[in-house]
Motif scaffolding. Structure first.
Motif, short mmCIF file in Angstrom:
data_model
loop_
_atom_site.label_atom_id
_atom_site.label_comp_id
_atom_site.label_asym_id
_atom_site.label_seq_id
_atom_site.Cartn_x
_atom_site.Cartn_y
_atom_site.Cartn_z
N ILE A 48 24.74 -19.67 29.10
CA ILE A 48 25.53 -18.80 28.22
C ILE A 48 26.81 -19.51 27.80
CG2 ILE A 48 26.90 -16.68 28.12
CD1 ILE A 48 24.71 -15.39 29.92
N PHE A 49 27.50 -20.09 28.77
CA PHE A 49 28.75 -20.79 28.44
C PHE A 49 28.50 -22.02 27.58
CE2 PHE A 49 30.19 -18.38 32.20
CZ PHE A 49 31.27 -17.73 31.61
N ILE A 50 27.40 -22.71 27.85
CA ILE A 50 27.08 -23.92 27.07
C ILE A 50 26.82 -23.56 25.61
CG2 ILE A 50 25.33 -25.71 26.73
CD1 ILE A 50 25.13 -25.81 29.86
N THR B 209 26.08 -17.36 19.45
CA THR B 209 26.07 -16.07 20.15
C THR B 209 24.67 -15.48 20.27
OG1 THR B 209 26.58 -14.96 18.07
CG2 THR B 209 28.44 -15.48 19.52
N LEU B 210 23.77 -15.82 19.36
CA LEU B 210 22.40 -15.31 19.45
C LEU B 210 21.70 -15.83 20.71
CD1 LEU B 210 20.10 -13.67 18.20
CD2 LEU B 210 19.43 -15.72 16.93
N GLU B 211 21.78 -17.12 20.94
CA GLU B 211 21.16 -17.69 22.14
C GLU B 211 21.87 -17.19 23.40
OE1 GLU B 211 20.54 -21.90 22.03
OE2 GLU B 211 19.30 -21.78 20.22
N ALA B 212 23.17 -17.02 23.35
CA ALA B 212 23.91 -16.48 24.49
C ALA B 212 23.44 -15.06 24.81
CB ALA B 212 25.41 -16.49 24.21
N THR B 213 23.16 -14.29 23.78
CA THR B 213 22.64 -12.93 23.97
C THR B 213 21.26 -12.97 24.62
OG1 THR B 213 23.89 -12.18 22.05
CG2 THR B 213 22.10 -10.76 22.80
N PHE B 214 20.38 -13.86 24.15
CA PHE B 214 19.06 -14.01 24.76
C PHE B 214 19.18 -14.33 26.25
CE2 PHE B 214 17.12 -15.62 20.51
CZ PHE B 214 16.91 -14.31 20.10
N LEU B 215 20.05 -15.26 26.57
CA LEU B 215 20.23 -15.66 27.98
C LEU B 215 20.77 -14.50 28.81
CD1 LEU B 215 21.66 -19.25 27.47
CD2 LEU B 215 19.40 -18.64 28.36
N ALA B 216 21.74 -13.77 28.26
CA ALA B 216 22.31 -12.63 28.98
C ALA B 216 21.25 -11.56 29.25
CB ALA B 216 23.48 -12.05 28.20
N ILE B 217 20.43 -11.28 28.25
CA ILE B 217 19.37 -10.29 28.44
C ILE B 217 18.34 -10.82 29.45
CG2 ILE B 217 17.42 -9.16 27.28
CD1 ILE B 217 19.26 -9.01 24.77
N GLY B 218 18.08 -12.12 29.42
CA GLY B 218 17.14 -12.73 30.36
C GLY B 218 17.56 -12.64 31.81
N ILE B 219 18.85 -12.51 32.05
CA ILE B 219 19.32 -12.39 33.43
C ILE B 219 18.85 -11.07 34.05
CG2 ILE B 219 21.41 -12.08 34.84
CD1 ILE B 219 22.80 -14.09 33.01
N LEU B 220 18.70 -10.03 33.24
CA LEU B 220 18.34 -8.71 33.78
C LEU B 220 17.01 -8.71 34.53
CD1 LEU B 220 19.58 -6.52 30.80
CD2 LEU B 220 20.75 -7.00 32.97
N PRO B 221 15.89 -9.19 33.95
CA PRO B 221 14.65 -9.20 34.73
C PRO B 221 14.69 -10.17 35.91
CG PRO B 221 14.26 -10.08 32.53
CD PRO B 221 15.66 -9.57 32.56
#
Length: 177
Positions: free
Chosen positions: A44-46, A53-65
């Motif tokens: 996310i930071f990278i 921000t789109l890829e950061a959002t994907f990564l953030a959502i991916g943390i949930l599962p």
């Protein structure tokens, strides 16, 4: 050994024989989830460092599962946990590649690593399904681009995040194997 066998599933028993005991397997999974989570957070930071921000959002959502898979570990559902993690990570890599460099995205190095790790705790039939899903994702990246369904970005130059992405994947694979 209570709660390990699941409908003629001998894989959990084989896991215990291979790794010693349930506590050790649980510890390995906890470390794996912690490392994946740290990798996703670092990712996310990278990607935010290059204003993606789109890829950061994907990564953030991916943390949930990934975090939710702790529930499966707690209830000794190791194969289910591996399936959830594999599908989540394959999907994340595919999304990131679709919005990035397509089949040339450095993170696709994670595809075989995911299959290796999943194979440690899943049945052959499950591995076939996960592998087919992985191949479908690769097909999307190649044929989706060729058909014009998406347009990958152009690589201007490598970034430091490429090194960290590959290093994290290699370390996670080595730890699990």
């Amino acid at each position: 050994m209570t709660g390990l066998s699941t409908n003629q599933n001998t894989k959990p028993l084989l896991i215990v024989e291979a790794y010693g005991n349930i506590q050790l397997i649980t510890t390995i999974f906890h470390w794996f989830i912690a490392l994946i989570s740290m990798g996703l957070i670092a990712g996310i930071f990278i990607v935010l460092s290059v204003n993606n921000t789109l890829e950061a959002t994907f990564l953030a959502i991916g943390i949930l599962p990934v975090i939710a898979s702790l529930y499966g570990i707690r209830h000794k559902k190791f194969e289910l946990t591996a399936i959830i993690l594999a599908v989540t990570l394959i999907s994340l890599i595919t999304l990131m590649a679709t919005t990035g460099l397509g089949i040339h995205q450095i993170s696709i190095i994670g595809y075989p690593a995911i299959l290796i790790v999943a194979s440690l705790v899943t049945q052959k039939r499950t591995m076939v399904i996960i592998t087919l899903y992985n191949i479908l994702c690769v097909a999307w990246l190649v044929f989706g681009e060729l058909s014009g369904a998406y347009t990958p970005t152009i690589l201007v130059r490598s970034v430091i995040g490429d090194f960290f992405s590959v290093s994290i994947i290699l370390i996670l694979t080595a730890i699990m194997v």
